[in-house]
Motif scaffolding. Structure first.
Motif, mmCIF file in Angstrom:
data_model
loop_
_atom_site.group_PDB
_atom_site.id
_atom_site.type_symbol
_atom_site.label_atom_id
_atom_site.label_comp_id
_atom_site.label_asym_id
_atom_site.label_seq_id
_atom_site.Cartn_x
_atom_site.Cartn_y
_atom_site.Cartn_z
ATOM 1 N N SER A 387 0.882 -1.170 0.000
ATOM 2 C CA SER A 387 0.000 0.000 0.000
ATOM 3 C C SER A 387 0.915 1.213 0.000
ATOM 4 O O SER A 387 1.771 1.326 -0.870
ATOM 5 C CB SER A 387 -0.925 -0.025 1.222
ATOM 6 O OG SER A 387 -1.771 1.101 1.226
ATOM 7 N N THR A 388 0.753 2.105 0.947
ATOM 8 C CA THR A 388 1.698 3.208 1.100
ATOM 9 C C THR A 388 1.854 3.511 2.571
ATOM 10 O O THR A 388 0.881 3.462 3.327
ATOM 11 C CB THR A 388 1.220 4.469 0.356
ATOM 12 O OG1 THR A 388 2.196 5.498 0.504
ATOM 13 C CG2 THR A 388 -0.100 4.966 0.893
ATOM 14 N N ALA A 389 3.084 3.779 2.990
ATOM 15 C CA ALA A 389 3.354 4.196 4.357
ATOM 16 C C ALA A 389 3.328 5.716 4.404
ATOM 17 O O ALA A 389 3.932 6.387 3.560
ATOM 18 C CB ALA A 389 4.705 3.665 4.840
ATOM 19 N N LEU A 390 2.637 6.279 5.384
ATOM 20 C CA LEU A 390 2.475 7.718 5.451
ATOM 21 C C LEU A 390 3.818 8.429 5.577
ATOM 22 O O LEU A 390 4.069 9.442 4.915
ATOM 23 C CB LEU A 390 1.567 8.094 6.632
ATOM 24 C CG LEU A 390 0.058 7.923 6.426
ATOM 25 C CD1 LEU A 390 -0.327 6.461 6.307
ATOM 26 C CD2 LEU A 390 -0.713 8.562 7.564
ATOM 27 N N SER A 391 4.695 7.895 6.421
ATOM 28 C CA SER A 391 5.987 8.547 6.647
ATOM 29 C C SER A 391 6.842 8.509 5.384
ATOM 30 O O SER A 391 7.517 9.487 5.038
ATOM 31 C CB SER A 391 6.719 7.866 7.802
ATOM 32 O OG SER A 391 6.907 6.483 7.534
ATOM 33 N N ARG A 392 6.810 7.389 4.660
ATOM 34 C CA ARG A 392 7.615 7.272 3.449
ATOM 35 C C ARG A 392 7.081 8.197 2.350
ATOM 36 O O ARG A 392 7.858 8.825 1.617
ATOM 37 C CB ARG A 392 7.621 5.818 2.986
ATOM 38 C CG ARG A 392 8.710 5.490 1.977
ATOM 39 C CD ARG A 392 8.833 3.995 1.762
ATOM 40 N NE ARG A 392 7.611 3.397 1.269
ATOM 41 C CZ ARG A 392 6.851 2.547 1.972
ATOM 42 N NH1 ARG A 392 7.213 2.195 3.201
ATOM 43 N NH2 ARG A 392 5.744 2.035 1.455
ATOM 44 N N SER A 393 5.774 8.298 2.235
ATOM 45 C CA SER A 393 5.196 9.219 1.252
ATOM 46 C C SER A 393 5.514 10.665 1.604
ATOM 47 O O SER A 393 5.743 11.498 0.717
ATOM 48 C CB SER A 393 3.674 9.025 1.178
ATOM 49 O OG SER A 393 3.346 7.744 0.700
ATOM 50 N N ALA A 394 5.523 10.951 2.908
ATOM 51 C CA ALA A 394 5.872 12.310 3.333
ATOM 52 C C ALA A 394 7.307 12.643 2.960
ATOM 53 O O ALA A 394 7.612 13.778 2.558
ATOM 54 C CB ALA A 394 5.664 12.449 4.838
#
Length: 736
Positions: A387-394
């Motif tokens: 999916s997507t990790a919030l911290s990595r997308s940030a």
């Protein structure tokens, strides 16, 4: 318009719906029918260059943005962002893989293969695709259920001849393949709207519970304990029990290392947040601390001297593709569906935030297709659901990433680690990975601060949050999500079934009508009630509306039966000669007469006065001790402005209610009714001799002026109606 005086004046005829449509011609629009669909079907299947181009742009969004890619302005930013995100992706891939109960290096596969597929198919330019802790934990619960730490694995043919780790990899990849198939199927069927049923409140409560599960699952790595993985309801409680039983066996080296890592990462992350406007790029503290911890562990030989559990051997290169196991499909289908929904919902919500921020559009259905293909492609190469990790997308967005070129470059960094330098991470303590995971839980755990706000602002939403969170903690994430979704739908049903109805009144000197409980200076003509219905009317709430109408006025069916009983008694007295009449009224008999018992069905019929010499005034005293409740109401206005639909059950109930009101001489007016509802009423033969189309009016004020014209005595007792003047065919009012 008079801008300086801030008022407006309108001169127009008083309109009912019928009179308005007679004066203003409508545009005829042909609705889609079976015949028109059949005739339209060949055009739908026709293939031309334009349709091929649109389909290609839809299925391959990369074609759209790669043509406008600005190399000079964007490429450098994408390179910086890709390298930064890639370093974080390597670390998080290793760390989050522990949540899935798999060997750490398989997390590198999940940080590579899905990213490559999403690069071509995804519509978001800023999210970083890869392992997501909540999804990893859900996969881990499936893995430990089929291949537990203690005891034999489930009897599945595909497990024969495989080691425990290989069995777990097979389970994770097969379940991820199933997740991808479900997401792809939903995308092709254009049902991306299903994620709308997961409200922000539900997702917040669910992810908070998931953070608690992750916290507990990582304690064994931080403390250096050997705790078997447990799945199912109350797994969290049993895991804590096993941890506390072994608490005296804590590995001090693991604990101290974890505490140092957590404090350092937490402090620097706070600095990054506070000074993000001044820092060119966030300080990659997780990567720095991992490199330091890896070097210290290698230099002081933590594995041998302090019995620290390290990552261990990381194979170089990628493994051969593997087909999923059909037997595992059957065992994991129930868990795969919530994984598909949660994984997509989180990724789509993050993508939506960045699309709004950077002013571009994303397509929910295409995102489903992109994640479905990404998970199918990744699962074929032994990765688990992404999916997507919030911290990595940030990190990808804050370091200047402009497009998914940054995502592709991050995948290349992961590939370099996998193919060439993965051996450098072999002495890395697993407690460091656990510490990194725990520090990244701050955002999800802090969501608990929303509870007081929700309780003050919206108690049903607060109940959804609490029930979802508690159920997910104690019953497991899959069952907890189902419980939360059920509670959320129940609150929606209750809000629609028991809405806040209100009685409106005119604000003096205006054409505005508000709840009479909210304002002091209002105007309520005598004998008139305005009832506002603030929700759709359907089978579940039609009786509620009937009850509410009875509370503000009277029960029309009860009045009708009383009047019919009174008429029968009067007819009987007249027939027996016990009552006489004059030209104006009845004369009372000399002896008392009681009402006779009648058939209820006959009492529900309209009042028939044809055979009586005079008209009976039901609000005056009747002879022979005949008692009929008085009805002070002569007009009832139903505000349908907020009614979006009527089902068949509600339509029948509404017609019955209107007939009962008409039969007790109460005039009914329905205002602001949606055109499609009116069309449905005509199509369902709603109107007859008693319920006529003329009861529908365009606006509430039109209906009120029609009532005042018909019942001028109602306005004589009101002291504020001089603000509203009614002419023969012209309505004029001035707002002051």
């Amino acid at each position: 318009m008079r801008p300086r005086e801030q008022q407006y004046k309108v001169d127009r005829p008083l309109y009912s719906v019928d009179s308005f449509e007679e004066e203003h011609e409508k545009v005829y629009r042909q609705h889609l029918s079976t015949f028109s669909f059949i005739s339209f079907f060949p055009d739908l299947c026709r293939c031309d260059a334009r349709r091929v181009k649109n389909t290609a742009l839809s299925l391959l969004p990369i074609i759209g943005w790669i043509r406008i890619y600005q190399i000079k302005e964007w490429l450098l930013s994408d390179i910086v962002s890709g390298v930064s995100t890639g370093l974080v992706a390597v670390l998080q891939g290793l760390a989050y893989c522990l949540l899935a109960s798999l060997p750490p290096w398989y997390g590198l596969f999940s940080a590579f293969f899905p990213v490559v597929a999403y690069f071509f198919l995804g519509t978001s330019r800023h999210i970083s695709v890869g392992p997501f802790p909540v999804l990893c934990l859900m996969i881990g619960s499936v893995v430990t259920r089929l291949v537990p730490d203690e005891g034999p694995p489930m009897n599945i043919t595909g497990f024969e001849g495989l080691s425990r780790d290989d069995q777990r990899v097979l389970v994770a990849s097969s379940a991820s393949f199933m997740v991808g198939l479900m997401q792809l199927g939903m995308g092709l069927l254009q049902v991306g709207f299903v994620v709308r049923y997961l409200s922000d409140t539900l997702v917040s409560g669910f992810t908070t519970a998931a953070a608690v599960h992750i916290l507990v699952s990582q304690l064994k790595f931080v403390l250096g304990l050997v705790v078997p993985g447990i799945s199912g309801p109350l797994a969290l409680v049993y895991t804590l029990e096993k941890i506390f039983v072994q608490i005296t066996s804590t590995n001090i080296c693991d604990l101290v290392t974890s505490l140092i890592i957590m404090v350092a990462v937490f402090v620097v992350k706070e600095i990054n947040d506070r000074y993000k406007a001044k820092l060119p790029v966030p300080i990659p503290i997780e990567v720095i601390m991992t490199v330091v911890a890896c070097g210290v562990s290698y230099g002081f030989d933590f594995k041998t001297r302090f019995k620290v559990d390290v990552v261990g051997h990381i194979p170089q290169g990628y493994e051969t593709p593997m087909a999923p196991d059909i037997d595992i499909f059957q065992e994991t289908a129930m868990e795969a569906f919530p994984m598909a929904i949660v994984g997509f919902a989180v990724a789509f919500s993050v993508a939506k935030v960045y699309s709004v921020k950077h002013d571009y559009t994303i397509d929910g259905n295409q995102e489903l297709i992109a994640f479905g293909v990404s998970n199918i492609f990744g699962a074929s190469f032994k990765s688990f659901a992404a999916s997507t990790a919030l911290s990595r997308s940030a990190v990808q967005e804050s370091t200047g990433g402009k497009t998914q070129v940054a995502g592709l470059l991050s995948a290349i960094i992961v590939m370099i680690v996998t193919l060439a330098i993965g051996f450098l991470l072999e002495p890395l303590p697993r407690s460091v990975l656990g510490a990194v995971v725990l520090v990244n839980l701050k955002g999800m755990l802090m969501q608990v601060t929303e509870v007081p706000y929700l309780w003050r602002r919206d108690k049903p939403d607060c109940v959804v949050w609490l029930v979802t969170c508690i159920a997910s903690i104690f019953l497991g994430l899959d069952l907890g999500l189902a419980v939360g979704l059920g509670i959320e739908l129940i609150t929606v049903v209750f809000r629609a079934q028991f809405p806040r109805c209100s009685v409106l009144a005119n604000i003096n000197g205006t054409d505005i009508y508000k709840d009479r409980k909210d304002y002091h200076y209002i105007n309520e003509p005598e004998g008139v009630k305005i009832f506002r219905i603030p929700s759709p009317i359907f089978f579940a709430n039609i009786e509620f509306f009937k009850t509410k109408l009875t509370e503000i006025g009277f029960s029309p069916l009860r009045i009708l039966r009383k009047r019919n009983k009174a008429l029968r008694s009067i007819r009987k007295l007249l027939k027996n000669g016990d009552m006489e009449w004059t030209t104006v009224s009845f004369c009372k008999p000399s002896r008392d007469t009681r009402e006779c018992r009648d058939n209820k069905e006959d009492l529900d019929l309209p009042v028939n006065l044809k055979d009586l010499p005079i008209k009976i005034d039901w609000n005056r005293e009747l002879p022979a001790n005949i008692s009929v409740p008085r009805v002070e109401l002569h007009s009832l206005v139903l505000d349908f402005a907020a009614v979006s639909f009527l089902d068949i059950s509600a339509l029948k109930g509404l017609k019955t209610m209107l007939k009962e009101l008409v039969r007790v001489d109460v005039e009914v007016y329905i205002v602001a009714c949606d055109t499609y509802i009116l069309e449905k009423l005509h199509a369902c033969s709603f109107f007859d001799d008693e319920v006529r189309p003329s009861i529908f009016y365009l606006t509430l004020h039109d209906a009120m002026l029609a009532i005042l014209e018909k019942h001028p005595e109602a306005s004589e007792k009101s002291s504020h109606l001089e603000k509203v003047s009614l002419q023969t065919d012209i309505l004029e009012f001035t707002l002051k």
